[in-house]
Design a protein around this motif. Structure first.
Motif, mmCIF file in Angstrom:
data_model
loop_
_atom_site.group_PDB
_atom_site.id
_atom_site.type_symbol
_atom_site.label_atom_id
_atom_site.label_comp_id
_atom_site.label_asym_id
_atom_site.label_seq_id
_atom_site.Cartn_x
_atom_site.Cartn_y
_atom_site.Cartn_z
ATOM 1 N N ARG A 49 33.044 41.909 58.466
ATOM 2 C CA ARG A 49 34.419 41.943 58.979
ATOM 3 C C ARG A 49 35.362 41.158 58.059
ATOM 4 O O ARG A 49 36.487 41.587 57.804
ATOM 5 C CB ARG A 49 34.463 41.411 60.406
ATOM 6 N N PHE A 50 34.912 40.016 57.559
ATOM 7 C CA PHE A 50 35.724 39.237 56.626
ATOM 8 C C PHE A 50 35.920 40.008 55.320
ATOM 9 O O PHE A 50 37.033 40.102 54.808
ATOM 10 C CB PHE A 50 35.074 37.881 56.353
ATOM 11 N N ASP A 51 34.817 40.561 54.784
ATOM 12 C CA ASP A 51 34.907 41.328 53.537
ATOM 13 C C ASP A 51 35.885 42.488 53.670
ATOM 14 O O ASP A 51 36.749 42.693 52.806
ATOM 15 C CB ASP A 51 33.535 41.877 53.142
ATOM 16 N N ASN A 52 35.768 43.240 54.750
ATOM 17 C CA ASN A 52 36.663 44.377 54.970
ATOM 18 C C ASN A 52 38.108 43.928 55.130
ATOM 19 O O ASN A 52 39.031 44.606 54.667
ATOM 20 C CB ASN A 52 36.217 45.201 56.166
ATOM 21 N N SER A 53 38.330 42.789 55.777
ATOM 22 C CA SER A 53 39.704 42.308 55.962
ATOM 23 C C SER A 53 40.318 41.905 54.621
ATOM 24 O O SER A 53 41.514 42.085 54.410
ATOM 25 C CB SER A 53 39.754 41.143 56.961
ATOM 26 N N ALA A 54 39.509 41.373 53.711
ATOM 27 C CA ALA A 54 40.001 41.023 52.379
ATOM 28 C C ALA A 54 40.409 42.280 51.614
ATOM 29 O O ALA A 54 41.482 42.332 50.993
ATOM 30 C CB ALA A 54 38.945 40.242 51.610
ATOM 31 N N LEU A 55 39.566 43.300 51.670
ATOM 32 C CA LEU A 55 39.894 44.561 50.996
ATOM 33 C C LEU A 55 41.125 45.220 51.620
ATOM 34 O O LEU A 55 41.961 45.790 50.903
ATOM 35 C CB LEU A 55 38.692 45.507 51.031
ATOM 36 N N GLN A 56 41.256 45.136 52.929
ATOM 37 C CA GLN A 56 42.444 45.690 53.607
ATOM 38 C C GLN A 56 43.717 44.966 53.177
ATOM 39 O O GLN A 56 44.765 45.593 53.016
ATOM 40 C CB GLN A 56 42.290 45.603 55.125
ATOM 41 N N ALA A 57 43.631 43.664 52.984
ATOM 42 C CA ALA A 57 44.804 42.908 52.534
ATOM 43 C C ALA A 57 45.263 43.392 51.164
ATOM 44 O O ALA A 57 46.462 43.543 50.921
ATOM 45 C CB ALA A 57 44.487 41.414 52.497
ATOM 46 N N VAL A 58 44.316 43.683 50.293
ATOM 47 C CA VAL A 58 44.654 44.223 48.968
ATOM 48 C C VAL A 58 45.325 45.585 49.123
ATOM 49 O O VAL A 58 46.348 45.864 48.493
ATOM 50 C CB VAL A 58 43.394 44.327 48.082
ATOM 51 N N ARG A 59 44.789 46.414 49.978
ATOM 52 C CA ARG A 59 45.368 47.754 50.184
ATOM 53 C C ARG A 59 46.775 47.677 50.782
ATOM 54 O O ARG A 59 47.614 48.531 50.505
ATOM 55 C CB ARG A 59 44.454 48.589 51.068
ATOM 56 N N ARG A 60 47.019 46.687 51.620
ATOM 57 C CA ARG A 60 48.357 46.529 52.207
ATOM 58 C C ARG A 60 49.392 46.212 51.134
ATOM 59 O O ARG A 60 50.532 46.619 51.228
ATOM 60 C CB ARG A 60 48.358 45.401 53.242
ATOM 61 N N ASP A 61 48.992 45.437 50.152
ATOM 62 C CA ASP A 61 49.940 45.051 49.098
ATOM 63 C C ASP A 61 50.257 46.194 48.160
ATOM 64 O O ASP A 61 51.403 46.391 47.809
ATOM 65 C CB ASP A 61 49.392 43.874 48.282
ATOM 66 N N GLU A 62 49.264 46.899 47.706
ATOM 67 C CA GLU A 62 49.380 48.029 46.791
ATOM 68 C C GLU A 62 49.944 47.689 45.419
ATOM 69 O O GLU A 62 49.454 48.152 44.427
ATOM 70 C CB GLU A 62 50.211 49.168 47.389
ATOM 71 N N THR A 63 51.014 46.885 45.352
ATOM 72 C CA THR A 63 51.686 46.616 44.085
ATOM 73 C C THR A 63 52.110 45.160 43.997
ATOM 74 O O THR A 63 52.676 44.619 44.945
ATOM 75 C CB THR A 63 52.937 47.511 43.927
ATOM 76 N N PHE A 64 51.837 44.549 42.845
ATOM 77 C CA PHE A 64 52.343 43.209 42.543
ATOM 78 C C PHE A 64 53.615 43.396 41.720
ATOM 79 O O PHE A 64 53.550 43.678 40.526
ATOM 80 C CB PHE A 64 51.311 42.399 41.757
ATOM 81 N N TYR A 65 54.754 43.242 42.355
ATOM 82 C CA TYR A 65 56.024 43.573 41.706
ATOM 83 C C TYR A 65 56.403 42.622 40.579
ATOM 84 O O TYR A 65 57.192 42.982 39.711
ATOM 85 C CB TYR A 65 57.141 43.652 42.749
ATOM 86 N N PHE A 66 55.810 41.438 40.547
ATOM 87 C CA PHE A 66 56.142 40.496 39.481
ATOM 88 C C PHE A 66 55.527 40.889 38.135
ATOM 89 O O PHE A 66 55.831 40.283 37.117
ATOM 90 C CB PHE A 66 55.712 39.075 39.852
ATOM 91 N N PHE A 67 54.682 41.928 38.102
ATOM 92 C CA PHE A 67 54.079 42.358 36.848
ATOM 93 C C PHE A 67 55.131 42.822 35.851
ATOM 94 O O PHE A 67 54.889 42.789 34.658
ATOM 95 C CB PHE A 67 53.062 43.484 37.090
ATOM 96 N N ASN A 68 56.280 43.261 36.325
ATOM 97 C CA ASN A 68 57.323 43.709 35.390
ATOM 98 C C ASN A 68 57.890 42.555 34.563
ATOM 99 O O ASN A 68 58.612 42.779 33.612
ATOM 100 C CB ASN A 68 58.441 44.469 36.108
ATOM 101 N N SER A 69 57.538 41.310 34.905
ATOM 102 C CA SER A 69 58.043 40.161 34.153
ATOM 103 C C SER A 69 57.002 39.569 33.205
ATOM 104 O O SER A 69 57.281 38.571 32.554
ATOM 105 C CB SER A 69 58.545 39.081 35.120
ATOM 106 N N ILE A 70 55.819 40.177 33.092
ATOM 107 C CA ILE A 70 54.824 39.662 32.155
ATOM 108 C C ILE A 70 54.725 40.594 30.947
ATOM 109 O O ILE A 70 54.988 41.790 31.045
ATOM 110 C CB ILE A 70 53.436 39.458 32.818
ATOM 111 N N SER A 71 54.365 40.024 29.815
ATOM 112 C CA SER A 71 54.300 40.809 28.579
ATOM 113 C C SER A 71 53.110 41.775 28.611
ATOM 114 O O SER A 71 52.135 41.559 29.333
ATOM 115 C CB SER A 71 54.167 39.879 27.369
ATOM 116 N N LYS A 72 53.218 42.792 27.781
ATOM 117 C CA LYS A 72 52.149 43.784 27.695
ATOM 118 C C LYS A 72 50.844 43.136 27.227
ATOM 119 O O LYS A 72 49.775 43.420 27.755
ATOM 120 C CB LYS A 72 52.558 44.919 26.756
ATOM 121 N N SER A 73 50.937 42.248 26.256
ATOM 122 C CA SER A 73 49.719 41.610 25.742
ATOM 123 C C SER A 73 49.086 40.700 26.797
ATOM 124 O O SER A 73 47.855 40.663 26.921
ATOM 125 C CB SER A 73 49.997 40.836 24.454
ATOM 126 N N LEU A 74 49.890 39.990 27.564
ATOM 127 C CA LEU A 74 49.351 39.154 28.637
ATOM 128 C C LEU A 74 48.675 40.028 29.690
ATOM 129 O O LEU A 74 47.572 39.726 30.143
ATOM 130 C CB LEU A 74 50.449 38.302 29.283
#
Length: 89
Positions: A49-74
């Protein structure tokens, strides 16, 4: 990395009656846009149940919007595929 963990923890819904101190290790594959394209459980906490809840939390987010502020090489060197230990309790 802390922003990623904080984002996932904020999306997490704690299952009822699970013990304290559980840790699930996850591997995330992420596009340069920040969109999560794959999430795998690489080491179970021992509580499905804990493992599944962790995976569900990732699915809820879908996108980390701050990635547009990091360089391609990083992104290519550090964030294309990441492993995290999920233990918000």
């Amino acid at each position: 990395a802390q922003q990623i963990i904080a984002t996932i923890e904020n999306a997490w819904i704690k299952p009822k009656n699970i013990p304290q101190g559980l840790i699930a290790n996850l591997r995330l594959t992420i596009r340069p846009s920040g969109r999560i394209i794959k999430a795998d459980l690489i080491k179970s906490s021992g509580n499905i149940r804990f493992d599944n809840s962790a995976l569900q939390a990732v699915r809820r987010d879908e996108t980390f919007y701050f990635f547009n502020s990091i360089s391609k090489s990083l992104y290519e060197n550090e964030f294309q595929t990441i492993s995290i230990s999920f233990n918000p309790l």
